[in-house]
Design a protein around this motif. Structure first.
Motif, PDB file in Angstrom:
ATOM      1  N   LEU A   6       0.819  -1.218   0.000  1.00 35.34           N
ATOM      2  CA  LEU A   6       0.000   0.000   0.000  1.00 35.34           C
ATOM      3  C   LEU A   6       0.849   1.262   0.000  1.00 35.34           C
ATOM      4  O   LEU A   6       0.634   2.165  -0.822  1.00 35.34           O
ATOM      5  CB  LEU A   6      -0.930  -0.014   1.220  1.00 35.34           C
ATOM      6  CG  LEU A   6      -1.983  -1.125   1.245  1.00 35.34           C
ATOM      7  CD1 LEU A   6      -2.847  -1.025   2.494  1.00 35.34           C
ATOM      8  CD2 LEU A   6      -2.858  -1.060  -0.007  1.00 35.34           C
ATOM      9  N   GLN A   7       1.800   1.353   0.920  1.00 33.75           N
ATOM     10  CA  GLN A   7       2.611   2.566   0.973  1.00 33.75           C
ATOM     11  C   GLN A   7       3.437   2.787  -0.294  1.00 33.75           C
ATOM     12  O   GLN A   7       3.480   3.912  -0.812  1.00 33.75           O
ATOM     13  CB  GLN A   7       3.505   2.549   2.201  1.00 33.75           C
ATOM     14  CG  GLN A   7       2.764   2.870   3.492  1.00 33.75           C
ATOM     15  CD  GLN A   7       3.694   3.072   4.668  1.00 33.75           C
ATOM     16  OE1 GLN A   7       4.883   2.754   4.606  1.00 33.75           O
ATOM     17  NE2 GLN A   7       3.161   3.586   5.759  1.00 33.75           N
ATOM     18  N   PRO A   8       4.126   1.759  -0.841  1.00 30.97           N
ATOM     19  CA  PRO A   8       4.847   2.014  -2.093  1.00 30.97           C
ATOM     20  C   PRO A   8       3.936   2.409  -3.251  1.00 30.97           C
ATOM     21  O   PRO A   8       4.322   3.211  -4.098  1.00 30.97           O
ATOM     22  CB  PRO A   8       5.548   0.672  -2.370  1.00 30.97           C
ATOM     23  CG  PRO A   8       5.668   0.022  -1.039  1.00 30.97           C
ATOM     24  CD  PRO A   8       4.435   0.433  -0.287  1.00 30.97           C
ATOM     25  N   MET A   9       2.717   1.851  -3.294  1.00 27.92           N
ATOM     26  CA  MET A   9       1.813   2.176  -4.399  1.00 27.92           C
ATOM     27  C   MET A   9       1.137   3.527  -4.211  1.00 27.92           C
ATOM     28  O   MET A   9       1.016   4.305  -5.159  1.00 27.92           O
ATOM     29  CB  MET A   9       0.745   1.084  -4.529  1.00 27.92           C
ATOM     30  CG  MET A   9       1.248  -0.239  -5.067  1.00 27.92           C
ATOM     31  SD  MET A   9      -0.074  -1.468  -5.153  1.00 27.92           S
ATOM     32  CE  MET A   9      -1.257  -0.638  -6.196  1.00 27.92           C
ATOM     33  N   ILE A  10       0.714   3.824  -2.985  1.00 23.53           N
ATOM     34  CA  ILE A  10      -0.099   5.009  -2.744  1.00 23.53           C
ATOM     35  C   ILE A  10       0.749   6.232  -2.443  1.00 23.53           C
ATOM     36  O   ILE A  10       0.458   7.337  -2.904  1.00 23.53           O
ATOM     37  CB  ILE A  10      -1.081   4.735  -1.589  1.00 23.53           C
ATOM     38  CG1 ILE A  10      -2.053   3.613  -1.994  1.00 23.53           C
ATOM     39  CG2 ILE A  10      -1.875   5.985  -1.219  1.00 23.53           C
ATOM     40  CD1 ILE A  10      -2.965   3.163  -0.875  1.00 23.53           C
ATOM     41  N   GLN A  11       1.831   6.050  -1.680  1.00 18.91           N
ATOM     42  CA  GLN A  11       2.625   7.185  -1.255  1.00 18.91           C
ATOM     43  C   GLN A  11       4.006   7.217  -1.903  1.00 18.91           C
ATOM     44  O   GLN A  11       4.940   7.793  -1.356  1.00 18.91           O
ATOM     45  CB  GLN A  11       2.785   7.173   0.272  1.00 18.91           C
ATOM     46  CG  GLN A  11       1.477   7.422   1.001  1.00 18.91           C
ATOM     47  CD  GLN A  11       1.668   7.510   2.504  1.00 18.91           C
ATOM     48  OE1 GLN A  11       2.526   6.845   3.072  1.00 18.91           O
ATOM     49  NE2 GLN A  11       0.872   8.339   3.154  1.00 18.91           N
ATOM     50  N   SER A  12       4.138   6.640  -3.069  1.00 15.74           N
ATOM     51  CA  SER A  12       5.446   6.578  -3.715  1.00 15.74           C
ATOM     52  C   SER A  12       5.939   7.938  -4.192  1.00 15.74           C
ATOM     53  O   SER A  12       7.133   8.147  -4.366  1.00 15.74           O
ATOM     54  CB  SER A  12       5.398   5.607  -4.899  1.00 15.74           C
ATOM     55  OG  SER A  12       4.431   6.041  -5.846  1.00 15.74           O
ATOM     56  N   ARG A  13       5.021   8.889  -4.418  1.00 16.19           N
ATOM     57  CA  ARG A  13       5.424  10.195  -4.924  1.00 16.19           C
ATOM     58  C   ARG A  13       5.605  11.239  -3.833  1.00 16.19           C
ATOM     59  O   ARG A  13       5.877  12.394  -4.123  1.00 16.19           O
ATOM     60  CB  ARG A  13       4.362  10.699  -5.915  1.00 16.19           C
ATOM     61  CG  ARG A  13       4.201   9.819  -7.135  1.00 16.19           C
ATOM     62  CD  ARG A  13       3.178  10.399  -8.094  1.00 16.19           C
ATOM     63  NE  ARG A  13       2.988   9.564  -9.266  1.00 16.19           N
ATOM     64  CZ  ARG A  13       2.155   9.850 -10.257  1.00 16.19           C
ATOM     65  NH1 ARG A  13       1.427  10.954 -10.209  1.00 16.19           N
ATOM     66  NH2 ARG A  13       2.039   9.037 -11.293  1.00 16.19           N
ATOM     67  N   THR A  14       5.426  10.876  -2.610  1.00 20.98           N
ATOM     68  CA  THR A  14       5.550  11.834  -1.520  1.00 20.98           C
ATOM     69  C   THR A  14       6.950  11.802  -0.946  1.00 20.98           C
ATOM     70  O   THR A  14       7.781  10.977  -1.299  1.00 20.98           O
ATOM     71  CB  THR A  14       4.545  11.502  -0.406  1.00 20.98           C
ATOM     72  OG1 THR A  14       4.878  10.226   0.140  1.00 20.98           O
ATOM     73  CG2 THR A  14       3.128  11.476  -0.951  1.00 20.98           C
ATOM     74  N   VAL A  15       7.218  12.748  -0.028  1.00 21.38           N
ATOM     75  CA  VAL A  15       8.509  12.783   0.646  1.00 21.38           C
ATOM     76  C   VAL A  15       8.613  11.584   1.577  1.00 21.38           C
ATOM     77  O   VAL A  15       7.782  11.400   2.467  1.00 21.38           O
ATOM     78  CB  VAL A  15       8.656  14.090   1.445  1.00 21.38           C
ATOM     79  CG1 VAL A  15       9.957  14.092   2.226  1.00 21.38           C
ATOM     80  CG2 VAL A  15       8.608  15.282   0.494  1.00 21.38           C
ATOM     81  N   GLN A  16       9.625  10.757   1.359  1.00 25.45           N
ATOM     82  CA  GLN A  16       9.811   9.573   2.172  1.00 25.45           C
ATOM     83  C   GLN A  16      10.779   9.898   3.303  1.00 25.45           C
ATOM     84  O   GLN A  16      11.878  10.389   3.068  1.00 25.45           O
ATOM     85  CB  GLN A  16      10.359   8.422   1.319  1.00 25.45           C
ATOM     86  CG  GLN A  16       9.434   8.015   0.181  1.00 25.45           C
ATOM     87  CD  GLN A  16       8.125   7.438   0.697  1.00 25.45           C
ATOM     88  OE1 GLN A  16       8.091   6.752   1.713  1.00 25.45           O
ATOM     89  NE2 GLN A  16       7.046   7.722  -0.001  1.00 25.45           N
ATOM     90  N   MET A  17      10.384   9.623   4.532  1.00 27.86           N
ATOM     91  CA  MET A  17      11.212   9.896   5.690  1.00 27.86           C
ATOM     92  C   MET A  17      11.559   8.599   6.394  1.00 27.86           C
ATOM     93  O   MET A  17      10.761   7.658   6.411  1.00 27.86           O
ATOM     94  CB  MET A  17      10.497  10.848   6.655  1.00 27.86           C
ATOM     95  CG  MET A  17      10.275  12.245   6.109  1.00 27.86           C
ATOM     96  SD  MET A  17       9.535  13.343   7.353  1.00 27.86           S
ATOM     97  CE  MET A  17       7.912  12.582   7.524  1.00 27.86           C
ATOM     98  N   HIS A  18      12.732   8.569   6.978  1.00 32.87           N
ATOM     99  CA  HIS A  18      13.155   7.400   7.734  1.00 32.87           C
ATOM    100  C   HIS A  18      12.261   7.244   8.962  1.00 32.87           C
ATOM    101  O   HIS A  18      11.830   8.229   9.567  1.00 32.87           O
ATOM    102  CB  HIS A  18      14.613   7.567   8.163  1.00 32.87           C
ATOM    103  CG  HIS A  18      15.233   6.300   8.666  1.00 32.87           C
ATOM    104  ND1 HIS A  18      15.099   5.891   9.988  1.00 32.87           N
ATOM    105  CD2 HIS A  18      15.964   5.352   8.047  1.00 32.87           C
ATOM    106  CE1 HIS A  18      15.744   4.748  10.151  1.00 32.87           C
ATOM    107  NE2 HIS A  18      16.270   4.388   8.998  1.00 32.87           N
TER     108      HIS A  18
END
Length: 368
Positions: free
Chosen positions: A294-306
């Motif tokens: 879900l996260q890679p598909m839905i939020q792949s274009r957002t800022v990714q934080m550790h």
């Protein structure tokens, strides 16, 4: 600074370290002043941040209405009405289910604490049961003495209502006048500085958009899957526990862990350790689905934080503004990371500011 012979007093590495320390102190000082001002003016800052989150979430609806040739003002009104209906309905469902099953959940958590203490001798479990019992007693006492504290309750309710109304009005104006955002940036800082400011605003807003829309969709999927699993396993208060999962999803990592632990404890107290293990398996399976699909598909274009950065942001938000700070910490941090990323991209390798990404001067709420 040089010696009498013309040589620098400090070597080059020391001078670079000192310069970076000065920059770090300046940035920390500015951030501290900004946080202090937010705390002082929290009655205005809180509705503003809530309105920005609402605008980021509702931008596609507003843009869809405009593309259907609805006027901007009417589209903003219809979008806000839809927001009231959705948030009001969802809030009613969540509150009602938690009220209906709250006593059952608290009793199950207390019973789980007693079971853990009896079988494993862990004294901390006694504290868990005592805390759940104290919470239930506190709720009962508050309900019995509600008449004496009616003025305080009305004050809190009035403050919450005023914040909600102001946030709704700001959301309306942000949606209605979103096409003027770029012009405002260029009026504040004309020329290349205006282009840089516009690009930074776009990047920050896209990060908040991605977080709000992605988190809402993921929270809905998680809560539905976990609720269905709890219903199949006949865990008491399944709908209320699913509601906790949905609300907790807006606090990454921490919210999911707390709501999942409560579900496991309730299953342990009411259905035994076998059902509790099945509930734990369901929660872990849903978390794996969220983390790897879900996260890679839905939020792949957002800022990714550790994850460590997310936890630090949540902790800092909690220390500043409690639960509200925990909810706002991640989107605010995502926006800050977006601004830093835009600056790093535009000024990498010593390059000056270039034309803003995105082409047109409409906000991303319109482009969605």
């Amino acid at each position: 600074m040089h010696t009498g012979t013309g040589k620098p007093l400090l070597p080059e590495p020391a001078r670079r370290t000192a310069a970076w320390c000065v920059v770090a102190l300046l940035v920390t000082g500015v951030a501290a002043v900004g946080i202090w001002l937010c705390i002082v003016f929290k009655t205005a800052v809180t509705p503003l941040l809530l309105a920005l989150l609402g605008t980021a979430l509702l931008g596609p609806v507003h843009g869809w209405l405009i593309r259907r040739r609805v006027s901007r003002a009417l589209a903003a009104i219809l979008t806000c009405v839809a927001l009231i209906a959705v948030v009001g309905g969802a809030g009613y469902i969540v509150v009602k289910t938690l009220i209906d099953t709250g006593d059952q959940i608290v009793d199950s958590v207390r019973a789980a604490g007693d079971w853990i203490k009896d079988h494993f001798g862990i004294t901390a479990a006694d504290d868990l049961g005592s805390a759940a019992g104290s919470l239930k007693d506190l709720v009962s006492k508050w309900g019995a003495s509600a008449a004496t504290g009616v003025l305080a309750g009305l004050s809190v309710l009035g403050s919450l209502l005023a914040t909600s109304v102001l946030a709704l009005l700001l959301t309306f104006f942000f949606l209605k006048d979103s096409d003027r955002a770029a012009g405002l940036a260029h009026s504040i800082a004309p020329g290349r500085a205006g282009e840089t400011l516009e690009a930074m605003g776009r990047r920050a807003f896209r990060a908040v958009e991605g977080f709000m829309r992605g988190t809402t969709l993921i929270a809905l999927i998680d809560s539905i899957c976990i609720t269905v699993g709890l219903l199949i396993l006949k865990v008491p208060g399944a709908v209320g526990l699913g509601s906790l999962v949905f609300v907790g999803a807006y606090i990454p990592y921490l919210g999911a862990a707390i709501s999942g632990a409560v579900a496991v404890l309730v299953a342990l107290a009411d259905r035994g350790w076998v059902t509790a293990l099945w509930v734990l398996g369901v929660i872990l399976a849903v978390q794996q689905l969220e983390g790897h699909i879900l996260q890679p598909m839905i939020q792949s274009r957002t800022v990714q934080m550790h994850p460590a950065m997310v936890m630090l942001a949540i902790t800092a938000g909690a220390s500043v503004a409690g639960i509200l700070g925990m909810l706002l910490a991640v989107p605010v941090t995502a926006a800050a990371f977006g601004v830093v990323g835009e600056l790093r991209t535009r000024y990498s390798a010593g390059e000056g500011p270039s034309t803003p990404s995105g082409g047109s001067r409409e906000t991303s709420a319109e482009g969605s």
